[in-house]
Design an enzyme around this catalytic site. Structure first.
Site, PDB file in Angstrom:
ATOM      1  N   THR A   1      44.761  35.549  42.467  1.00  0.00           N
ATOM      2  CA  THR A   1      43.452  34.962  42.125  1.00  0.00           C
ATOM      3  C   THR A   1      42.358  35.825  42.092  1.00  0.00           C
ATOM      4  O   THR A   1      42.344  36.756  42.790  1.00  0.00           O
ATOM      5  CB  THR A   1      43.361  33.611  43.190  1.00  0.00           C
ATOM      6  OG1 THR A   1      43.131  34.205  44.393  1.00  0.00           O
ATOM      7  CG2 THR A   1      44.444  32.688  43.501  1.00  0.00           C
TER       8      THR A   1
ATOM      9  N   ARG B   1      38.187  32.682  26.228  1.00  0.00           N
ATOM     10  CA  ARG B   1      38.603  33.925  27.270  1.00  0.00           C
ATOM     11  C   ARG B   1      39.771  33.487  28.124  1.00  0.00           C
ATOM     12  O   ARG B   1      39.890  32.595  28.686  1.00  0.00           O
ATOM     13  CB  ARG B   1      37.349  33.889  28.189  1.00  0.00           C
ATOM     14  CG  ARG B   1      37.433  35.037  29.330  1.00  0.00           C
ATOM     15  CD  ARG B   1      37.989  34.181  30.778  1.00  0.00           C
ATOM     16  NE  ARG B   1      38.187  35.038  31.823  1.00  0.00           N
ATOM     17  CZ  ARG B   1      38.796  34.782  33.120  1.00  0.00           C
ATOM     18  NH1 ARG B   1      39.095  33.662  33.236  1.00  0.00           N
ATOM     19  NH2 ARG B   1      38.718  35.662  33.920  1.00  0.00           N
TER      20      ARG B   1
ATOM     21  N   THR C   1      41.866  29.717  41.100  1.00  0.00           N
ATOM     22  CA  THR C   1      43.064  29.629  40.421  1.00  0.00           C
ATOM     23  C   THR C   1      44.223  29.121  41.375  1.00  0.00           C
ATOM     24  O   THR C   1      43.785  29.302  42.816  1.00  0.00           O
ATOM     25  CB  THR C   1      43.594  31.174  40.160  1.00  0.00           C
ATOM     26  OG1 THR C   1      42.618  31.356  39.002  1.00  0.00           O
ATOM     27  CG2 THR C   1      44.831  31.146  39.441  1.00  0.00           C
TER      28      THR C   1
HETATM   29  N1  GLY Z   1      42.450  34.719  38.010  1.00  0.00           N
HETATM   30  C1  GLY Z   1      41.931  33.760  37.170  1.00  0.00           C
HETATM   31  C2  GLY Z   1      41.011  34.106  35.912  1.00  0.00           C
HETATM   32  O1  GLY Z   1      40.480  35.216  36.173  1.00  0.00           O
HETATM   33  O2  GLY Z   1      40.838  33.310  35.204  1.00  0.00           O
END
Ligand code: GLY
Length: 308
Positions: free
Chosen positions: A216, A193, A165
């Site tokens: 992240t 999701r 991320t």
């Molecule tokens: N931290 C990013 C995700 O879980 O999609």
């Protein structure tokens, strides 16, 4: 003035620095940096080139928050648009809502004339097909997708696939804070999701009066703990930035984490512009930082917090 960005943010931080140096806002700076990361097809965890879901569709999540007003906007499971961060900003600025997902997010993106793009690159498609080839028996693969995707989604909880991320945090000349977060999410996820990136309070939070934080890693953990908001709240309660991040990491450590492998990285800024980065992973990631007085952004390493 300061900007920090998680791994992958190197391609964008220069744009944020330019915005701040020319007197722009933290909000403009974090959006400018994030757009460049979203356009970088060599990054398989954000924007174009991101790895798809189990059906081979790239679904993008993003959020942006303005520490001056606490205004925020987010999109989740957005398909077919190059810059989810800009769509998230327009949600913040043009709708009475905070979060749009799926078809509604795509509808709004079309309505504002957001740039459309083919997000699934040949390389990402190949990685999806390789994963299916290595994990799914041929008779199931021939009739893909099967009626039941859940067993295959459970297999993706092992961290052999990239999980990333981008977080970009900034403080401008006027002292205002902003945070942007963008991701293609958990590689080969169950369709629909959402991780923590579009969940304000989990993956992203900022408030000029106290500080800013973003995450992240495994969003399933930070959503449970409301991690980004918790860090800012701890700073409100008088914790130092280091103590606030470490307390949030202890909350993550207390979870039963047996069902999913993988940790969390946190980037934070306090209201005086002091940065801090921690990780619950064994190998601390790097991040990039620029602050007033630096010629160019510099790479730094996060502090490791033991989870067990
Ligand atoms: N931290 C990013 C995700 O879980 O999609």
């Amino acid at each position: 003035m300061i900007v920090l960005a998680s791994e992958g943010g190197e391609v964008g931080i220069g744009a944020a620095v330019e915005v701040l140096r020319s007197g722009g806002t933290a909000l403009d700076a974090v959006e400018a940096a994030t757009r460049l990361v979203e356009a970088d097809s060599s990054n398989h965890t954000v924007g174009v080139g991101g790895l798809p879901n189990l059906l081979g569709e790239v679904e993008l999540d993003a959020s942006i928050m303005d520490g001056r007003t606490l205004a925020t906007g987010a999109v989740g499971a957005l398909r077919g648009f190059r810059h989810p961060i800009t769509v998230a900003r327009r949600v913040m600025e043009e709708l009475p809502h905070v979060l749009l997902v799926g078809e509604g997010a795509a509808r709004f993106a079309r309505e504002i004339g957001a740039e459309e793009a083919e997000l699934l690159t040949p390389e990402a498609r190949q990685r999806w097909q390789e994963w299916l080839g290595e994990n799914v028996p041929e008779e199931v693969r021939r009739a893909w997708p099967p009626r039941e995707l859940a067993p295959w989604a459970r297999l993706t909880a092992q961290p052999r696939l990239p999980r990333g991320t981008v977080n970009v945090l900034a403080q401008d000349r006027a002292g205002h804070l902003a945070v942007a977060v963008s991701t293609s999410g958990w590689a080969l996820k169950y369709p629909g999701r959402l991780g923590d990136s579009p969940i304000v309070g989990a993956g992203n939070y900022c408030d000029d009066r106290y500080g800013a934080a973003a995450c992240t890693g495994v969003g399933e953990w930070t959503i449970r703990c409301g991690t980004a908001r918790a860090i800012v709240l701890y700073m409100k309660l008088g914790y130092s930035i280091e103590a606030a991040c470490e307390e949030a990491a202890r909350e993550l450590a207390a979870l039963d984490r047996s069902s999913i492998q993988g940790g969390v990285n946190i980037l934070a800024l306090d209201r005086w512009g002091k940065p801090y980065a921690v990780t619950t992973r064994d190998r601390p990631p790097t991040y990039v930082l620029w602050e007033e007085g630096m010629q160019a952004p510099e790479e730094r390493q996060a502090q490791r917090i033991a989870m067990d």
